[in-house]
Design a protein around this motif. Structure first.
Motif, short mmCIF file in Angstrom:
data_model
loop_
_atom_site.label_atom_id
_atom_site.label_comp_id
_atom_site.label_asym_id
_atom_site.label_seq_id
_atom_site.Cartn_x
_atom_site.Cartn_y
_atom_site.Cartn_z
N THR A 186 -1.27 -6.79 3.09
CA THR A 186 -3.12 -6.49 3.98
C THR A 186 -3.13 -5.38 4.43
O THR A 186 -3.66 -4.75 3.94
CB THR A 186 -3.33 -7.36 3.62
N ALA B 264 -2.08 -2.56 1.86
CA ALA B 264 -2.77 -2.51 0.82
C ALA B 264 -4.29 -2.23 1.05
O ALA B 264 -5.19 -2.80 0.69
CB ALA B 264 -2.99 -3.98 0.42
N SER C 75 -2.74 -5.17 -5.39
CA SER C 75 -2.05 -6.60 -5.20
C SER C 75 -0.80 -6.84 -5.01
O SER C 75 -0.78 -8.06 -4.59
CB SER C 75 -3.05 -7.31 -6.24
N GLU D 62 -7.62 -2.24 -7.94
CA GLU D 62 -7.65 -3.35 -6.91
C GLU D 62 -6.50 -4.41 -7.82
O GLU D 62 -5.78 -4.84 -6.81
CB GLU D 62 -8.60 -4.42 -7.04
N HIS E 240 0.79 -12.20 3.90
CA HIS E 240 1.50 -11.46 2.24
C HIS E 240 0.28 -11.38 1.99
O HIS E 240 -0.77 -12.88 2.36
CB HIS E 240 2.42 -12.57 2.50
N ILE E 241 0.03 -11.05 1.03
CA ILE E 241 -1.21 -11.19 -0.09
C ILE E 241 -1.50 -12.10 -0.96
O ILE E 241 -2.74 -12.50 -1.17
CB ILE E 241 -1.20 -9.48 -0.69
N SER E 242 0.16 -12.73 -1.45
CA SER E 242 -0.48 -13.23 -2.58
C SER E 242 0.86 -14.05 -2.59
O SER E 242 1.86 -13.60 -1.48
CB SER E 242 -0.62 -13.31 -4.02
N ASP F 176 -10.54 -2.02 0.88
CA ASP F 176 -9.82 -2.42 1.38
C ASP F 176 -9.69 -4.08 0.73
O ASP F 176 -11.06 -4.97 1.77
CB ASP F 176 -10.05 -2.29 3.05
N PRO F 177 -10.05 -3.96 -0.41
CA PRO F 177 -9.86 -5.60 -1.30
C PRO F 177 -9.28 -6.95 -0.29
O PRO F 177 -9.62 -7.76 -0.68
CB PRO F 177 -9.65 -5.28 -2.80
N TYR F 178 -8.73 -6.99 0.11
CA TYR F 178 -7.44 -7.55 0.77
C TYR F 178 -7.71 -8.13 2.50
O TYR F 178 -6.78 -8.82 2.70
CB TYR F 178 -6.43 -8.25 0.52
N ASN F 179 -7.89 -7.57 2.95
CA ASN F 179 -9.14 -7.54 4.20
C ASN F 179 -8.00 -6.82 5.62
O ASN F 179 -7.83 -7.94 6.69
CB ASN F 179 -9.53 -8.79 4.69
N GLY F 180 -6.81 -5.53 5.27
CA GLY F 180 -5.69 -5.69 5.77
C GLY F 180 -6.95 -4.69 7.73
O GLY F 180 -5.73 -4.85 8.27
#
Length: 382
Positions: A94, A97, A89, A85, A123-125, A108-112
């Motif tokens: 997403t 990732a 990140s 993860e 974008h992720i963050s 898929d921790p970032y809902n890609g």
């Protein structure tokens, strides 16, 4: 030690697109462990290894911390404690990732997957803004997947504009900018790429000359040209890039070649199209002008130049030139006339060149006759 398929292979697999290459991330391992298994190390700042059999890339899971400006100023941690993860990140979007385990399950921790289904580039963050290269990457992804209906999330679009305004693109080298342009060209989506860059004010930072001429009509024109090129399976960068330069003069093209650092063959074809398109676009070429064009192209020693030029103009028109068949036949016939033929007849010195020119001109006059109404029959120049 766990191994996961990551990045583009997972993304394109979920989109039903052809997977061109596979990259893997390795969690819980050290460089020494991979080397003992026969992997070949190719990176030091963040160790990347080539599989001993497939030669596919395996990278140790890592985190990145920004240090200084630009897209290379990062400190990496690739110790065995870095989690999957954490590695995901640091990625840009997403949809890039998502990881796939060896059993086929997705992480898929970032809902890609959600954004893939919604056709959104997000974008992720906030760490996204640490790397100015991502401005070009997002534009390239937006262009590549334009045909699938992908759009840039409003928050990401706003962040791109902010990054451009802060001068982040100024830290990129001209060579790196060209590399991203080349990838967009190979995708057949250069019109969309330039349009996205223009929408976030990035095109004027990369190439003020291209930005000055950018407009909705030009965007539509380039879309049509690249669509034709795809239909004809034309993928050479020099043939595709010059389509964006057809209305520019030699000075401007030379400036673009410096700011984007165009390869010589790309620059040269753009200049040749600029210099010769008027005579070749004409429905009734003037033989003298055509011979002058052939001489400047050095048709006699470099016939491939002429062939490329004809093909570039075909893409521009989305059809062969008005006199395509005649031009090709005439060029082949005049190339067959060489100085040795006149030397054998006893010609010497300057007389050889004169006789050579006259013979070549006679051939062209058989194919093309100049008329007084020439100007009325011209094909429009771009």
């Amino acid at each position: 030690m766990q191994v996961y398929l990551v990045g583009g292979a997972v993304r394109d697999g979920l989109l039903g697109r052809e997977i061109k290459e596979r990259d893997y991330v390795v969690v819980g391992a050290t460089p020494e462990q991979l080397l003992k298994q026969g992997f070949q190390q190719v990176g030091k700042d963040f160790p990347v290894f080539l599989h001993p059999t497939t030669k596919e890339e395996y990278a140790l899971a890592r985190t990145e911390r920004k240090q200084g400006q630009g897209y290379t100023g990062f400190i990496c941690d690739f110790t065995p404690t870095v989690t999957l993860e954490e590695d995901l990140s640091r990625r840009d979007l997403t949809i890039n990732a998502i990881a796939q385990a060896e059993d086929g399950s997705l992480i898929d921790p970032y809902n890609g997957q959600h954004d893939l289904n919604k056709r959104v580039l997000r974008h992720i963050s906030a760490a996204f803004s640490d790397d100015p290269l991502r401005i070009l990457r997002v534009a390239r992804f937006a262009a590549r997947y334009h045909y699938l209906g992908f759009t840039i999330a409003p928050q990401t679009h706003a962040l791109l504009i902010e990054m451009v305004a802060q001068g982040e693109l100024n830290t990129l080298t001209a060579e790196r900018i060209w590399l991203e342009c080349e990838k967009a060209l190979s995708d057949g989506a250069f019109a969309e790429f330039l349009n996205v860059l223009a929408s976030v004010n990035a095109l004027s930072s990369i190439s003020p000359e291209l930005a000055k001429q950018w407009s909705e009509p030009l965007y539509k024109t380039l879309q049509a040209r690249y669509s034709y090129a795809q239909q004809q399976h034309i993928q050479h960068s020099e043939l595709l890039f010059c389509q964006a330069c057809l209305t520019l003069n030699e000075e401007v093209i030379t400036t673009i070649a410096t700011t984007i650092r165009l390869p010589n063959d790309v620059r040269d074809l753009a200049l040749l199209v600029n210099q010769h398109q008027a005579i070749l676009n004409t429905a009734s070429p003037v033989p003298e002008a055509l011979l002058s064009s052939f001489n400047k192209l050095d048709l006699w020693r470099r016939p491939a130049r002429f062939e490329q030029l004809i093909l570039a103009l075909e893409i521009a028109h989305q059809q062969p030139l008005p006199q395509h068949a005649k031009l090709v036949k005439a060029a082949a016939e005049v190339r067959d006339i060489n100085p040795q033929q006149f030397i054998a007849k006893g010609y010497k010195g300057a007389a050889i060149k004169t006789a050579l020119e006259q013979a070549r001109l006679a051939v062209l006059e058989r194919y093309f006759t100049a008329h007084s109404e020439l100007s009325a029959n011209k094909h429009p120049t771009f």
